[in-house]
Design an enzyme around this catalytic site. Sequence first.
Site, short mmCIF file in Angstrom:
data_model
loop_
_atom_site.label_atom_id
_atom_site.label_comp_id
_atom_site.label_asym_id
_atom_site.label_seq_id
_atom_site.Cartn_x
_atom_site.Cartn_y
_atom_site.Cartn_z
N GLU A 201 -13.20 7.08 4.40
CA GLU A 201 -11.78 6.95 4.12
C GLU A 201 -10.96 6.80 5.39
O GLU A 201 -9.94 6.12 5.42
CB GLU A 201 -11.29 8.16 3.31
CG GLU A 201 -9.83 8.11 2.90
CD GLU A 201 -9.52 7.06 1.85
OE1 GLU A 201 -8.34 6.91 1.50
OE2 GLU A 201 -10.45 6.38 1.37
N THR B 38 -0.91 -6.82 -3.67
CA THR B 38 -1.73 -5.83 -3.00
C THR B 38 -2.77 -5.19 -3.92
O THR B 38 -3.54 -4.36 -3.48
CB THR B 38 -0.83 -4.74 -2.36
OG1 THR B 38 -1.57 -4.02 -1.38
CG2 THR B 38 -0.28 -3.80 -3.42
#
Length: 641
Positions: A510, A621
């Site tokens: 992440e 997006t």
Amino acid sequence: MLMRKVPGFVPASPWGLRLPQKFLFLLFLSGLFTLCFGALFLLPNSSRLKRFFLAPRTQRPGLEAVPEAPGHPPAGAREPPPNPAPAAPAPGQEEPSSLAGPRRRKGWARRTQPPRPREEATAARSGGSSSSGGSGGRAEAPQEGSPPFSFDFHAFRSRLRHPVLGTRTRGSEEPQSLVQTRREKIKEMMQFAWQSYKRYAMGKNELQPLTKDGYQGNMFGGLGGATVIDSLDTLYLMELKEEFQEAKAWVEENFHLNVSGEASLFEVNIRYIGGLLSAFYLTGEEVFRMKAIKLGEKLLPAFNTPTGIPKGVVNFKSGSNRSWGWTTTGSTSILAEFGSLHLEFLHLSELSGNQVFAEKVRHIRKFLRKIDKPFGLYPNFISPVSGNWIQHHVSVGGLGDSFYEYLIKSWLMSAKTDTEAKDMYYEALTAIETHLVNVSPGGLTYIAEWRGGNLDHKMGHLACFSGGMIALGAEDAEEDKRAHYRELAAQITKTCHESYDRSDTKLGPEAFWFNSGKEAVATQLSESYYILRPEVVESYMYLWRQTHNPVYREWGWEVVMALEKYCRTEAGFAGIQDVYSSFPNHDNKQQTFFLAETLKYLYLLFSEDDMLSLEDWVFNTEAHPLPVNHSDSAGRAGGPL
């Protein structure tokens, strides 16, 4: 009797009137009666008297008369609704020569039963009544007497420079190439992900593959089927015809908008509205357009702020709004959220004729254009009440990312006429390169995070989209900077690949750091997870289309193999909790963006460049393709897209 026979004698009437006088009197009475009775129908506001004198009309069973709304003409006097957009051919079918659809009749009585979703979509009108913020205006419906709005889908499709699905040969008997074989593998992964969702979680927002059930959550205000909406264009693109029809049928029959929870403005916009808009532009199915418009109207109360900068949460029941509770103050808006509405809201105006959507996002743009920015950087938090920045935390990853993406894509979507967006993008990119871009001792280029002048030498997975963004914008930079931006894009994408390559699973964490002698690796377990994110393969796709360097396809295939090995379960795909473990545990969630983005970008990476050509489409997006405005018709919607 004798008197009647006397010549010239005229007897008197019982009232003492002679015959000519009686005739005139009766004529007068009949005229008076006609005048009074006719007035009942000719004078205004006589509908109650009409009902008294006229017998009621016989109604058909199951139908009721529609009452006249104040300020609106009777049903029979209204204009007919616009022609529904003609449907595009199903995946793999030829486009018919004529796309004209039938007109619905006007003035029909309304059914007493609640309308089915398909009828609800067809009957929906553009224009809303939700309050708008900033300027104090309201979302107005089209004025009475104005012509009904219609969108010419056939003309739109004729302006595309490339077929939506490209020009590759279908049905060839030649042996499939390696690229085709890999593309088919990705298609199989999508099919497996969809079928698992359909079997265990259809209608829920996400699949939980370990427990084989669905997850609803509270991020979408009670809306369901987020995976369905997010998957529509990917299913269409991959020509999974049966699965696409399943998704479409669910939208028609089960996607209801009469919900009353609190929803994320950002997430509903990019996933639901983006997915519905894309599905409409790909197919011409009217249900997608109307659902998108009605849902867009439900988001408008988020803009009810003194500055016009929307808050992040909107209450679908009360029409109130609020900021996220975890933000630093009680009233804070996030750059990536209010800055990632522009593409979708311009298309909502284009498809509805209602300018309120475009006005809202253009106001945001102008507000940000004039506000002071520290060192030319855009902090992640702003007060929607005062208009002042809150904390000077700048990130091209989470909280800031898609704001920059939407600047360059607004320029491209407008067919390169939105110079304001172009200027803001290159100015922001210059500031980012000056203050945030670094090169590690090991030669890896990364974008750090800025906190009031101090740098955190880390890069989030979310920031890995930036390689593709910079590559996408390199062509329109100043001529002496184009090669530099292409190289910068390639170096950032290489760094993100390294974050994958340096893990045991070949999947990226992440977030990864550049300090204490470690580069492109997570330094704590809380940042070591992978949740099926798309940003790295997104950049691979853009870099492949720009350079055709085979390394990007090889890197993409490494991701496919890692997903198959570590994320595929018996009932779908799931994220993993530690990318540095050879035997990672799963997180029990098949994210909607895995179907919307990750698998779509991988499929495009192994497809020809004219499939969803970048000359015709930009991706929001959430990877939902929205068309470039190739004509001047956007002037009808208040200016260029």
